[in-house]
Write a protein that holds these residues in place. Structure first.
Motif, PDB file in Angstrom:
ATOM      1  N   LYS A  48       0.897  -1.199  -0.158  1.00 60.57           N
ATOM      2  CA  LYS A  48      -0.049  -0.111  -0.068  1.00 60.57           C
ATOM      3  C   LYS A  48       0.763   1.342  -0.087  1.00 60.57           C
ATOM      4  N   LYS A  49       0.245   2.287  -0.428  1.00 65.78           N
ATOM      5  CA  LYS A  49       1.218   3.527  -0.701  1.00 65.78           C
ATOM      6  C   LYS A  49       1.697   4.164   0.679  1.00 65.78           C
ATOM      7  N   ASN A  50       0.954   3.848   1.720  1.00 63.47           N
ATOM      8  CA  ASN A  50       1.182   4.469   2.817  1.00 63.47           C
ATOM      9  C   ASN A  50       2.210   3.637   3.947  1.00 63.47           C
ATOM     10  N   GLU A  51       2.449   2.314   3.346  1.00 63.63           N
ATOM     11  CA  GLU A  51       3.040   1.259   4.131  1.00 63.63           C
ATOM     12  C   GLU A  51       4.648   1.277   3.573  1.00 63.63           C
ATOM     13  N   PHE A  73       4.353   1.875  -2.072  1.00 53.73           N
ATOM     14  CA  PHE A  73       4.996   1.726  -0.698  1.00 53.73           C
ATOM     15  C   PHE A  73       5.510   3.090  -0.314  1.00 53.73           C
ATOM     16  N   LYS A  74       5.648   3.324   1.166  1.00 56.84           N
ATOM     17  CA  LYS A  74       6.116   4.660   1.398  1.00 56.84           C
ATOM     18  C   LYS A  74       7.655   4.456   1.773  1.00 56.84           C
ATOM     19  N   GLN A  75       8.151   3.299   2.428  1.00 52.61           N
ATOM     20  CA  GLN A  75       9.539   3.060   2.351  1.00 52.61           C
ATOM     21  C   GLN A  75       9.872   1.422   2.260  1.00 52.61           C
ATOM     22  N   LYS A  98      13.188   6.296  -1.713  1.00 59.38           N
ATOM     23  CA  LYS A  98      12.357   5.624  -0.546  1.00 59.38           C
ATOM     24  C   LYS A  98      12.858   4.343  -0.373  1.00 59.38           C
ATOM     25  N   ILE A  99      13.996   3.852  -0.833  1.00 57.85           N
ATOM     26  CA  ILE A  99      14.610   2.630  -0.559  1.00 57.85           C
ATOM     27  C   ILE A  99      15.959   2.725   0.331  1.00 57.85           C
ATOM     28  N   ILE A 100      15.997   1.905   1.421  1.00 54.31           N
ATOM     29  CA  ILE A 100      17.052   1.923   2.034  1.00 54.31           C
ATOM     30  C   ILE A 100      17.715   0.396   2.138  1.00 54.31           C
ATOM     31  N   GLU A 101      19.005   0.282   1.838  1.00 54.19           N
ATOM     32  CA  GLU A 101      19.700  -0.890   1.767  1.00 54.19           C
ATOM     33  C   GLU A 101      20.648  -0.854   3.179  1.00 54.19           C
ATOM     34  N   ILE A 102      20.650  -2.218   3.768  1.00 49.48           N
ATOM     35  CA  ILE A 102      21.062  -2.429   5.145  1.00 49.48           C
ATOM     36  C   ILE A 102      21.698  -4.140   5.022  1.00 49.48           C
ATOM     37  N   CYS A 103      23.127  -4.088   5.250  1.00 50.65           N
ATOM     38  CA  CYS A 103      23.509  -5.436   5.408  1.00 50.65           C
ATOM     39  C   CYS A 103      23.462  -5.870   6.639  1.00 50.65           C
ATOM     40  N   SER A 104      22.697  -6.665   6.725  1.00 46.14           N
ATOM     41  CA  SER A 104      22.487  -7.210   8.260  1.00 46.14           C
ATOM     42  C   SER A 104      21.872  -8.503   8.143  1.00 46.14           C
ATOM     43  N   LEU A 111      16.821  -1.823  13.007  1.00 45.03           N
ATOM     44  CA  LEU A 111      15.563  -0.875  13.084  1.00 45.03           C
ATOM     45  C   LEU A 111      15.060  -0.827  14.567  1.00 45.03           C
ATOM     46  N   LYS A 112      14.145  -0.152  14.674  1.00 48.13           N
ATOM     47  CA  LYS A 112      13.444   0.222  16.065  1.00 48.13           C
ATOM     48  C   LYS A 112      12.408  -0.846  15.891  1.00 48.13           C
ATOM     49  N   ASN A 113      11.645  -0.884  17.033  1.00 51.84           N
ATOM     50  CA  ASN A 113      10.483  -1.707  17.457  1.00 51.84           C
ATOM     51  C   ASN A 113       9.437  -1.261  16.685  1.00 51.84           C
ATOM     52  N   GLU A 114       8.550  -2.075  15.849  1.00 47.35           N
ATOM     53  CA  GLU A 114       7.244  -1.508  15.324  1.00 47.35           C
ATOM     54  C   GLU A 114       7.641  -0.706  14.200  1.00 47.35           C
ATOM     55  N   THR A 115       8.694  -0.987  13.325  1.00 44.37           N
ATOM     56  CA  THR A 115       9.048  -0.019  12.182  1.00 44.37           C
ATOM     57  C   THR A 115       8.215  -0.250  10.954  1.00 44.37           C
ATOM     58  N   VAL A 116       7.883  -1.514  10.533  1.00 45.58           N
ATOM     59  CA  VAL A 116       7.406  -1.707   9.299  1.00 45.58           C
ATOM     60  C   VAL A 116       5.969  -2.369   9.167  1.00 45.58           C
ATOM     61  N   ASP A 117       5.124  -2.176   8.167  1.00 44.81           N
ATOM     62  CA  ASP A 117       3.770  -2.772   8.168  1.00 44.81           C
ATOM     63  C   ASP A 117       3.735  -4.125   7.509  1.00 44.81           C
ATOM     64  N   THR A 118       4.883  -4.521   6.829  1.00 47.64           N
ATOM     65  CA  THR A 118       5.001  -5.979   6.133  1.00 47.64           C
ATOM     66  C   THR A 118       6.459  -6.282   6.494  1.00 47.64           C
ATOM     67  N   TYR A 119       6.581  -7.671   6.627  1.00 48.47           N
ATOM     68  CA  TYR A 119       7.965  -8.462   6.487  1.00 48.47           C
ATOM     69  C   TYR A 119       7.855  -9.174   5.525  1.00 48.47           C
ATOM     70  N   ALA A 120       8.662  -9.090   4.399  1.00 45.93           N
ATOM     71  CA  ALA A 120       8.786 -10.181   3.595  1.00 45.93           C
ATOM     72  C   ALA A 120       9.963 -10.681   3.326  1.00 45.93           C
ATOM     73  N   ILE A 121       9.909 -12.080   3.225  1.00 47.77           N
ATOM     74  CA  ILE A 121      11.195 -12.984   3.039  1.00 47.77           C
ATOM     75  C   ILE A 121      10.814 -14.074   1.999  1.00 47.77           C
ATOM     76  N   SER A 122      11.788 -14.006   1.140  1.00 51.75           N
ATOM     77  CA  SER A 122      11.821 -15.073  -0.167  1.00 51.75           C
ATOM     78  C   SER A 122      12.817 -15.760  -0.137  1.00 51.75           C
TER      79      SER A 122
END
Length: 232
Positions: A48-51, A73-75, A98-104, A111-122
């Motif tokens: 979603k646009k705001n997520e 998406f928002k971010q 709007k895209i942030i890359e993190i090697c982790s 990231l802080k608690n409750e940062t994202v609306d969706t966690y996706a892993i493929s």
């Protein structure tokens, strides 16, 4: 502890070796079907646009690219423990603010608690060195009302298909060696599928990590499955 460290080292070596051939590797292992599975995965993510979204185990960014096509998406956080994998796909995303890359690692997300609306892993959860810890982290960074979506390979259980899949799996390392010059990464990847949990075991693990309404759908008779769960 030794087992955890060994798996981290093995997984790093595998993806250091194949980062330039990642998409080829997926084509080999799925006869190209992974592209259709990922389209279904994107539908279930339903951005979603705001997520905000985490694309965990982002690799070269094939899932992130599909999300970007919709631009809903928002971010978007592209996270992967392998620097070479992450940077292989960076050029495509470098102008998108709007895209942030993190090697982790998935087990320790900066990231802080409750940062994202969706966690996706493929096709990444079975490569984590501590699956339970990775799921706990997924729960931590997901907002209340947010969802977990996972696409993963599984062992085939239907009798006839199981034997065919077993024969194909034994051939994958040789095919991989012929194409990319090394059979070891493919030996690891095929064995990792056999050693991973069943769909129901993984569903239970999601519930143990406090996710609710955990469920899954099987594609191609359970060769792959898409899991969904919610943080309520």
């Amino acid at each position: 502890m030794k087992t955890t460290k060994l798996k981290k080292e093995i997984v790093k070596k595998v993806f250091d070796k194949v980062h330039h051939e990642y998409d080829v590797m997926n084509d080999i292992m799925s006869f190209g079907s992974h592209r259709l599975w990922k389209k279904e995965f994107i539908k279930i993510i339903n951005a979603k646009k705001n997520e905000s979204i985490i694309d965990m185990a982002s690799g070269t960014g094939d899932i992130a690219k599909l999300i970007c096509k919709e631009n809903l998406f928002k971010q978007l956080f592209r996270i992967d423990p392998n620097y070479l994998m992450l940077k292989t796909g960076s050029n495509f995303f470098e102008k998108n603010k709007k895209i942030i890359e993190i090697c982790s690692a998935a087990e320790n997300i900066p990231l802080k608690n409750e940062t994202v609306d969706t966690y996706a892993i493929s096709f990444g959860i079975r490569n984590t060195y501590n699956t339970k810890k990775a799921l706990d982290e997924a729960y931590r960074v997901t907002k209340k009302g947010g969802k977990f979506v996972c696409l993963e390979f599984y062992k085939v259980t239907k009798p006839v298909l199981k034997e065919l899949y077993k024969l194909y799996s034994t051939a994958i390392p040789s095919i991989g060696e012929a194409i990319v010059g090394d059979r070891a990464p493919y030996e690891y990847l095929t064995s990792s599928i056999q050693k991973f949990y069943t769909q129901d075991e993984f569903k239970k693990m999601l519930e143990q990590s406090k996710f609710r309404n955990a469920n899954y759908i099987n594609l191609m008779a359970g060769i792959v499955s898409i899991h969904t769960a919610w943080k309520i």
